[in-house]
Motif scaffolding. Structure first.
Motif, PDB file in Angstrom:
ATOM      1  N   LYS A 122       0.836  -1.189   0.000  1.00 42.30           N
ATOM      2  CA  LYS A 122       0.000   0.000   0.000  1.00 42.30           C
ATOM      3  C   LYS A 122       0.876   1.244   0.000  1.00 42.30           C
ATOM      4  O   LYS A 122       1.782   1.369   0.825  1.00 42.30           O
ATOM      5  N   THR A 123       0.646   2.155  -0.937  1.00 45.54           N
ATOM      6  CA  THR A 123       1.468   3.348  -1.059  1.00 45.54           C
ATOM      7  C   THR A 123       1.008   4.419  -0.068  1.00 45.54           C
ATOM      8  O   THR A 123      -0.042   4.294   0.570  1.00 45.54           O
ATOM      9  N   LYS A 124       1.796   5.484   0.022  1.00 46.60           N
ATOM     10  CA  LYS A 124       1.458   6.571   0.928  1.00 46.60           C
ATOM     11  C   LYS A 124       0.227   7.336   0.465  1.00 46.60           C
ATOM     12  O   LYS A 124      -0.381   8.081   1.242  1.00 46.60           O
ATOM     13  N   THR A 125      -0.158   7.169  -0.804  1.00 46.66           N
ATOM     14  CA  THR A 125      -1.367   7.830  -1.315  1.00 46.66           C
ATOM     15  C   THR A 125      -2.606   6.957  -1.157  1.00 46.66           C
ATOM     16  O   THR A 125      -3.707   7.376  -1.504  1.00 46.66           O
ATOM     17  N   GLY A 126      -2.431   5.722  -0.640  1.00 45.04           N
ATOM     18  CA  GLY A 126      -3.566   4.849  -0.394  1.00 45.04           C
ATOM     19  C   GLY A 126      -3.824   3.797  -1.442  1.00 45.04           C
ATOM     20  O   GLY A 126      -4.623   2.884  -1.234  1.00 45.04           O
ATOM     21  N   SER A 127      -3.142   3.849  -2.590  1.00 43.52           N
ATOM     22  CA  SER A 127      -3.333   2.838  -3.633  1.00 43.52           C
ATOM     23  C   SER A 127      -2.472   1.614  -3.333  1.00 43.52           C
ATOM     24  O   SER A 127      -1.533   1.673  -2.537  1.00 43.52           O
ATOM     25  N   SER A 174       7.705   4.063  -2.588  1.00 43.95           N
ATOM     26  CA  SER A 174       6.261   3.841  -2.750  1.00 43.95           C
ATOM     27  C   SER A 174       5.569   3.411  -1.472  1.00 43.95           C
ATOM     28  O   SER A 174       4.450   3.842  -1.193  1.00 43.95           O
TER      29      SER A 174
END
Length: 472
Positions: free
Chosen positions: A138-143, A158
């Motif tokens: 899971k990336t820091k942007t939520g994806s 990422s």
């Protein structure tokens, strides 16, 4: 091709030109090694004095990123992932203002393996350009991107430290207990806190770009001079990555050696200064509490700098891209030796029925089809006390064998007992030498068991107490 994370590109403080996107400081993990040396060898009675320093450490929860399906722990060894972040946030902006708003990278990834029983520690570098099966994180942007094949250093950008831990656990099957992440703002403070780090220059250096100006021979450097030394690109060596990597590894080995010396550990003021300098730029997992750190210190209290070794994970050119690297045939046996590192046993007393390794002569033959395998196995045997020569290549075979010449049947039993599966020794029908045991290394070879303890010597390894003027 840059195949080692210790390569460090120069970054001008004033940023007269836009910084290229891949600049970073790849020496950072070795600063953490110096910190780890303090943690595992420091004064346990001074915990109250250092509690404030421990309070400087930031913590991060990585459990959700790692998930439930993780490797099992096979023993009481401790594995700590060391990460160097090239963030330009805060005071770090002076080392590359044009990168201030870029996401941080981790071009230094080192697995610090602390053996059970306090016998030894090993810092294992993972090249930033190492191509691996990248897990879904899971990336820091939520994806959550799907799993893919990518460079290992992209895991940190990422998905943060948890994604790097997951990636290394997947390729090595080694359980990682904790992580430590440091930025580069504290580097000068650390070298000052230990009273300077010894280095050895093969020639006079007056490099305008790095501002390094030193005469040939031994020096003790700190602060800005130490920073210039590790950043230098052109003034030292032959300009190759290999030469620069060895120099940087030796520097951090010397730093760890100094940090573990009595002059630092027995001086509360100096040790407190070192702890403050390092912990101010440190982030760990939330489980690595001060209490856990002190427990680690208790277990490693007797370790000396001669037992702290630095290596790079076995790798070579990536078959799909010559500008990248990939794990080679030696990687999985090496990982197996880390996973199976056992607590130091009592030294067995020789008896009439057992011949000690020091009295066993062994010839090693390579039948695995892997170039250099016999030499590596010979080095492992030598590290356990055997008298070893390399006999060359033998016809390919899958099964490793122990053969013996006349009068060497008991010696063969000693060797066979250290080989996984304990192959039954057999007498040589031809080509044998009296009193000599022949080891035929087949393609099934994994790792030599330990008659004492520890991880076999690795090609190109550096010890923290090595002579700083010794040629690599």
């Amino acid at each position: 091709m840059n195949s080692n994370p210790m390569y460090m590109e120069y970054v001008d403080d004033a940023d007269p030109q836009p910084a290229p996107p891949r600049r970073g400081w790849r020496i950072l993990g070795w600063v953490c090694i110096g910190l780890s040396a303090v943690m595992v060898a420091g004064s346990l009675t001074a915990y109250g004095l250092y509690r404030k320093a421990f309070g400087n450490i930031a913590h991060e929860d990585v459990n959700a990123q790692l998930g439930p399906n993780r490797p099992k722990k096979l023993n009481s060894a401790m594995n700590i992932l060391i990460l160097g972040s090239d963030t330009r946030a805060g005071a770090n902006a002076k080392y590359g203002r044009s990168m201030k708003n870029e996401p941080p990278r981790s071009d230094t990834m080192i697995l610090l393996h602390l053996s059970p029983g306090g016998g030894q520690a090993m810092g294992i570098s993972f090249p930033r350009d190492l191509m691996i099966p990248m897990p879904s994180c899971k990336t820091k942007t939520g994806s959550t991107p799907p799993a893919s094949r990518a460079q290992i250093n992209s895991a940190f950008t990422s998905g943060g430290a948890g994604c790097v831990m997951k990636a290394i656990e997947n390729i090595s099957n080694i359980r990682i207990d904790h992580f430590m992440q440091v930025d580069f703002n504290g580097f000068k403070s650390i070298t000052n806190a230990v009273g300077g780090v010894p280095v050895c220059l093969p020639k006079d250096v007056d490099d305008r770009q790095s501002k390094l100006k030193l005469t040939r021979g031994r020096h003790t450097i700190k602060g800005e001079t130490a920073l210039a030394y590790v950043r230098n690109r052109h003034g030292l060596g032959d300009g190759s990555d290999t030469d620069r990597i060895k120099r940087q590894q030796k520097f951090m080995g010397a730093l760890a050696n100094k940090a573990m010396s009595a002059g630092v550990l027995s001086n509360p003021a100096r040790l407190l200064s070192l702890m403050n300098a390092t912990t101010k730029s440190l982030t760990t997992d939330k489980e690595l509490t001060p209490q856990v750190m002190m427990k680690i210190a208790q277990g490693m209290q007797g370790m000396t700098s001669g037992k702290l070794r630095f290596v790079t994970v076995p790798s070579g050119p990536d078959p799909l891209d010559p500008n990248r690297v990939a794990l080679n045939a030696g990687a999985q046996p090496f990982f197996a030796s880390i996973r199976n590192d056992k607590t130091v046993p009592a030294e067995p007393k020789p008896s009439g029925a057992k011949i000690p390794p020091s009295q066993v002569r062994v010839r090693v033959f390579n039948a695995s089809g892997v170039t250099g395998k016999a030499t590596r196995v010979a080095e492992d045997l030598e590290s356990q006390g055997f008298q070893v020569t390399v006999g060359g290549n033998a016809p390919g075979t899958r099964t490793s064998k122990v053969l013996y010449g006349s009068g060497a049947d008991q010696q063969a039993q000693t060797l066979a007992g250290l080989i996984p599966g304990k192959p039954q020794p057999a007498a040589r029908t031809s080509g044998g030498s009296p009193g000599v045991v022949d080891l035929i290394v087949g393609s099934d070879w994994t790792v030599l068991k330990s008659s004492r303890a520890g991880i076999p010597k690795q090609t190109g390894e550096i010890k923290a107490n090595d002579d700083i003027c010794k040629e690599p």
